[in-house]
Design an enzyme around this catalytic site. Structure first.
Site, PDB file in Angstrom:
ATOM      1  N   GLY A 181       0.748  -1.256   0.000  1.00 41.80           N
ATOM      2  CA  GLY A 181       0.000   0.000   0.000  1.00 41.80           C
ATOM      3  C   GLY A 181       0.777   1.304   0.000  1.00 41.80           C
ATOM      4  O   GLY A 181       1.653   1.505   0.815  1.00 41.80           O
ATOM      5  N   SER A 182       0.449   2.237  -0.875  1.00 45.09           N
ATOM      6  CA  SER A 182       1.225   3.450  -1.038  1.00 45.09           C
ATOM      7  C   SER A 182       0.427   4.473  -1.846  1.00 45.09           C
ATOM      8  O   SER A 182      -0.770   4.325  -2.049  1.00 45.09           O
ATOM      9  CB  SER A 182       2.543   3.114  -1.738  1.00 45.09           C
ATOM     10  OG  SER A 182       2.282   2.300  -2.865  1.00 45.09           O
ATOM     11  N   ARG A 183       1.127   5.506  -2.363  1.00 43.59           N
ATOM     12  CA  ARG A 183       0.459   6.503  -3.200  1.00 43.59           C
ATOM     13  C   ARG A 183       1.464   7.088  -4.187  1.00 43.59           C
ATOM     14  O   ARG A 183       2.682   6.976  -4.000  1.00 43.59           O
ATOM     15  CB  ARG A 183      -0.183   7.605  -2.360  1.00 43.59           C
ATOM     16  CG  ARG A 183       0.812   8.555  -1.733  1.00 43.59           C
ATOM     17  CD  ARG A 183       0.131   9.483  -0.746  1.00 43.59           C
ATOM     18  NE  ARG A 183      -0.484  10.648  -1.351  1.00 43.59           N
ATOM     19  CZ  ARG A 183      -1.361  11.428  -0.713  1.00 43.59           C
ATOM     20  NH1 ARG A 183      -1.748  11.144   0.520  1.00 43.59           N
ATOM     21  NH2 ARG A 183      -1.852  12.497  -1.300  1.00 43.59           N
TER      22      ARG A 183
END
Length: 217
Positions: A181-183
């Site tokens: 999970g990240s952006r």
């Protein structure tokens, strides 16, 4: 850097997948049904590292999404990497999204900046300035600046980037990967016209985030 061939499963995950399935296979052989939780984990690892091929829209003005996910920010703010005011569009990637990263535009990399940092929830705005991140400042083919920033998240512990200063990127070219999970934040000229809204689901290279406008007009 040549375009990354799409092998369906990302190369960054090959070791994780092999280890996961080998351990699961051994446990299955020895303890049978007690291996069910491990099969669930192994299947999760397999789906996380999927890396499907993508199509690229034939639109010279288009800024493409560099990642799969959900739009969490569309706002005017300060691009600290390009040292300018900019339109910021952020894509949040959860653990069920494809985690490869692709170039949003054609252009040349003018600067690469890596910043060690925290690992707060990437869905929060402060992740853009507090978390571990890697920024690419790109001179797009039309001469305008586009900044693409990989941001680690709550679970993510490694940002992978395979390009450097002076490299030429083509729109839709795979340049990196973020594990778990990240952006990804994209900073554009203030004149750019956003084509997405907060909450919208987007797909890497296939969704147009914004259109660049000739600032001379």
């Amino acid at each position: 850097m040549k375009n990354y061939p799409h092998p369906i499963i990302a190369r960054e995950g090959w070791l994780f997948i092999v280890v996961s399935f080998v351990i699961t296979g051994i446990v299955t052989y020895k303890w049978g049904v007690w291996s069910i939780p491990l099969w669930i984990i192994s299947l999760f690892v397999l789906q996380f590292f999927r890396d499907p091929g993508r199509t690229v829209p034939d639109d010279e003005k288009a800024v493409l999404s560099p990642a799969d996910g959900r739009i969490v920010v569309v706002e005017k703010t300060r691009d600290i990497y390009g040292e300018r005011d900019a339109l910021k569009i952020s894509v949040f990637m959860n653990v069920f999204n494809v985690h490869s990263n692709w170039s949003p535009v054609d252009g040349k990399i003018e600067k690469v900046q890596y910043f060690p940092g925290k690992f707060v929830n990437a869905d929060l705005d402060k992740a853009s300035i507090e978390n571990e991140r890697n920024a690419l400042v790109i001179s797009a083919s039309n001469g305008q600046m586009v900044t693409c920033v990989q941001v680690a998240g709550l679970i993510a512990r490694r940002i992978l980037c395979y390009v450097g200063k002076g490299d030429e990127l083509t729109k839709g070219q795979r340049f990196g990967f973020i594990r778990f999970g990240s952006r990804v934040d994209v900073y554009l000229p203030l004149s750019a016209v956003p084509k997405v809204t907060v909450g919208e689901k987007v797909y890497a290279t296939e969704t147009i985030l914004a259109e660049l406008v000739d600032e001379q007009n």
